[in-house]
Design a protein around this motif. Sequence first.
Motif, short mmCIF file in Angstrom:
data_model
loop_
_atom_site.label_atom_id
_atom_site.label_comp_id
_atom_site.label_asym_id
_atom_site.label_seq_id
_atom_site.Cartn_x
_atom_site.Cartn_y
_atom_site.Cartn_z
N TYR A 50 1.08 -1.15 0.08
CA TYR A 50 0.30 -0.47 -0.03
C TYR A 50 1.18 1.15 -0.13
CZ TYR A 50 -3.64 3.25 0.87
OH TYR A 50 -4.58 4.29 1.07
N PRO A 51 0.75 2.15 -1.55
CA PRO A 51 1.55 3.76 -1.27
C PRO A 51 0.90 4.49 -0.41
CG PRO A 51 0.08 2.75 -3.28
CD PRO A 51 0.27 1.53 -2.62
N ILE A 52 1.81 4.80 0.42
CA ILE A 52 0.39 5.74 1.76
C ILE A 52 1.18 7.02 1.28
CG2 ILE A 52 1.03 6.73 3.74
CD1 ILE A 52 2.40 4.65 5.42
N ASN A 53 1.81 7.64 0.24
CA ASN A 53 2.09 9.01 -0.48
C ASN A 53 3.19 8.43 -1.47
OD1 ASN A 53 4.30 9.34 1.12
ND2 ASN A 53 3.42 9.82 2.67
N ASP A 54 3.87 9.77 -1.81
CA ASP A 54 4.65 9.92 -2.69
C ASP A 54 6.31 9.00 -2.66
OD1 ASP A 54 2.95 10.72 -5.06
OD2 ASP A 54 3.72 12.41 -4.72
N LEU A 55 6.23 9.05 -0.72
CA LEU A 55 7.36 9.29 -0.29
C LEU A 55 7.34 7.71 0.58
CD1 LEU A 55 9.11 12.03 1.16
CD2 LEU A 55 9.55 10.74 -1.36
N LEU A 56 6.01 7.31 0.83
CA LEU A 56 6.27 6.12 1.78
C LEU A 56 5.58 5.15 1.53
CD1 LEU A 56 5.61 7.92 5.01
CD2 LEU A 56 7.67 7.26 4.95
N GLN A 57 5.60 3.52 1.32
CA GLN A 57 4.89 2.68 1.14
C GLN A 57 5.11 1.55 2.53
OE1 GLN A 57 5.07 1.16 -3.00
NE2 GLN A 57 5.87 -0.78 -2.05
N PHE A 58 3.96 0.96 2.67
CA PHE A 58 3.89 -0.45 3.55
C PHE A 58 3.35 -1.43 2.93
CE2 PHE A 58 1.32 -3.11 6.20
CZ PHE A 58 1.42 -3.17 7.37
N THR A 59 4.26 -2.69 3.36
CA THR A 59 3.66 -3.94 2.59
C THR A 59 4.53 -4.50 4.73
OG1 THR A 59 5.87 -3.98 2.50
CG2 THR A 59 5.12 -2.86 0.78
N THR A 60 2.69 -6.16 3.72
CA THR A 60 3.26 -6.85 5.08
C THR A 60 3.10 -7.75 4.31
OG1 THR A 60 2.46 -7.15 6.61
CG2 THR A 60 0.56 -6.67 4.92
N ASP A 61 3.55 -9.85 4.25
CA ASP A 61 3.52 -10.37 4.07
C ASP A 61 3.48 -11.55 5.38
OD1 ASP A 61 4.40 -9.29 1.54
OD2 ASP A 61 6.27 -10.31 1.51
N ASN A 62 1.84 -12.20 5.09
CA ASN A 62 1.75 -13.12 6.13
C ASN A 62 1.76 -14.49 5.69
OD1 ASN A 62 1.08 -10.48 8.74
ND2 ASN A 62 0.13 -10.45 6.48
N GLU A 63 1.89 -15.25 6.22
CA GLU A 63 1.70 -16.92 5.67
C GLU A 63 0.82 -17.77 6.47
OE1 GLU A 63 4.07 -20.17 3.50
OE2 GLU A 63 4.75 -19.69 5.61
N LEU A 64 0.56 -18.25 6.83
CA LEU A 64 -0.86 -19.87 7.99
C LEU A 64 -0.59 -20.98 7.35
CD1 LEU A 64 -1.45 -19.64 10.84
CD2 LEU A 64 -3.56 -19.80 9.39
N VAL A 65 0.58 -21.98 7.22
CA VAL A 65 0.09 -23.03 6.85
C VAL A 65 0.53 -24.48 8.14
CG1 VAL A 65 3.40 -22.88 7.03
CG2 VAL A 65 1.64 -24.43 5.38
N TYR A 66 0.36 -24.83 7.96
CA TYR A 66 0.09 -26.37 8.74
C TYR A 66 0.93 -27.39 7.85
CZ TYR A 66 -0.63 -30.67 11.54
OH TYR A 66 -0.83 -31.45 12.43
N PHE A 67 1.82 -28.03 8.26
CA PHE A 67 3.39 -29.24 7.70
C PHE A 67 3.19 -30.48 8.28
CE2 PHE A 67 5.22 -24.64 7.78
CZ PHE A 67 5.54 -25.25 5.99
N ASP A 68 2.55 -31.17 7.15
CA ASP A 68 1.86 -32.73 7.87
C ASP A 68 3.41 -33.85 7.46
OD1 ASP A 68 1.12 -34.75 8.80
OD2 ASP A 68 -0.50 -35.03 7.61
N ARG A 69 3.73 -34.94 7.82
CA ARG A 69 4.64 -35.59 7.64
C ARG A 69 4.85 -36.62 8.41
NH1 ARG A 69 11.09 -34.17 6.67
NH2 ARG A 69 10.73 -34.37 8.52
N ASP A 70 5.06 -38.15 8.07
CA ASP A 70 3.95 -39.12 8.45
C ASP A 70 5.30 -39.70 9.74
OD1 ASP A 70 2.91 -40.07 6.62
OD2 ASP A 70 3.53 -41.07 5.52
N GLU A 71 6.69 -38.50 8.85
CA GLU A 71 7.43 -38.81 10.64
C GLU A 71 8.20 -37.65 10.39
OE1 GLU A 71 10.73 -41.77 10.25
OE2 GLU A 71 9.80 -43.26 9.48
#
Length: 569
Positions: free
Chosen positions: A238-259
């Motif tokens: 998200y560009p706040i103005n000509d100089l500032l920009q906000f970014t956020t990356d979010n991940e929710l994950v469940y990892f599964d394996r037999d062992e």
Amino acid sequence: LVNEQLARLSDFDFTTCDPNNPDWQLIARDVELDLEKSVGVARGARLEFKGVPLFYLPWFSFPLSDERKSGFLYPSFGVSSSDGLDLSIPWYWNIAPNYDATLTPRWIQDRGVMLGTEFRFLTPSQSGQFELSALPGDKKTDTTRYYGQLNYRARLRDNWSARARLRRVSDAQYFLDLGGGLSATATPYTRSQAIIRGKGDFWTASVGADFFQVLDDRIAPRNEPYRRLPRILAELNYPINDLLQFTTDNELVYFDRDEGITGGRLDSNSQLEAGYVRPWGFLKAGAGLRTTHYALDNAPVKSISRTTPILSLDGGLIFERQADENTTHTLEPRIYYLYVPEKDQSNLPIFDTGSLTFGFAQLFSPNRFSGADRQGDANQATLAVTSRMFDNQTGQSKFDISVGQIIYLKDRTVQLPGRDIDQSNQSEFVLETNWSVAKSTALKAGLQWDPDSDELSVGYASLRFGSDRGLQGAVMYRYRRDLLDQIDARLRYPLTANLNFIGRGVYSLKDNESLELLAGIEYESCCWAVRLTAREYIRDREVTKQTAVFLELHLKGLGSLGRQPYPLF
């Protein structure tokens, strides 16, 4: 002409060659043309090449327009040292304007009869392709072999879509025995994935799952890749103005394996960046916070978290001058500073994280690891410079060279399990260059030099060339210390106006052995072409060599018989 919709012809022949001296002809005793249905029917037909009958058909139909029509396609065949003769005869079924299928019976001399199917569909909001190949009772293994794949896409709403790619194979040796090339035989696992994705002006989001079928029996169950069931991503830029920009990356994950350890992971990486960009340079400053939480199963500690700030400063200048009236020369120095405080992460599991391959782009990366299980600590500065030569008329780069190195101001204590603390004061020296020598000739090269050992760590070079006379060639060299040292050369050389030599050789200098040799002849006239190639290559990791011969005859305006191993260029 019987009427306006029907015509009958006797002693019919068709060719795209000189009609006074045709090299090939499709000859029929009589032909009936239904102009209303755009379908023709031939009786007593035969295909002749250089006066030699290739096959005879008592009856067949063909389209009179470019619309699809059900019927047999041209066969493909080859010979290999391991399986003998390999013959496929596909049959195309035009089910509807938006549905079709192809059935491909395949006879492998030393294995048996195999059937391949492909079904495709297309609607305004969906498309898909389903493939299934099965070999019941393989004579060599006395088992049923199969491979299935589904590719599916759908547009759910204006900003939302769905995609799935599901793959399954009967056994670990399928691609090795029945696959279509070296890339297939080197596959350690198949990946299946399904995902729903949405996007807006400043955001993207997705919900998906993926899982793997391991094909390499040397991978122990405790080292198999995790299933991600599910995986949820949400990103905002998200560009706040000509100089500032906000970014956020979010991940929710469940990892599964037999062992081993399993569980869920929530990772959030947010950053506020201030940037000042002008034609003569740029300056960007970033401040971010990365937080990762774990809820684990089969682990001594069930709940773990990690929070680290990330600070960066990136700046560069662009100097340019006119080298001559047609060329602009630039000099672009750049400095990048990264600070991430040390945070003990040895108690965090490794789900999907590894060390990134070092290269020029990695000089400016905020993390030296892929995945969220490790955030590397850093107090470092990257010094780099790029120089380019531009064509003033086209804007294309004639030549560019980039060099850079990271200066470490502290030791890197955050490492993957089993790795020691990195105490070096500087990274490897990286150089990359591209040179458009001529219209059809280009050179690309790069290296990584280790100043601590005073040795070359990585090196590569490739030269591609050609000419208006039909010459094509490429020579590539790849080196990675203690792992790889190879030369790959490819060539299409015109012997005469119609005759070409084609060849490829891949040689391992490290093992002092050829990995692949291919040689052949291809002839092309105004109305037909033929290609005969022989290939010897490494079949598996046990360095078993296999030889194969391929023959392809292309009748222009009609189709092709046989098959080629793969395109060289």
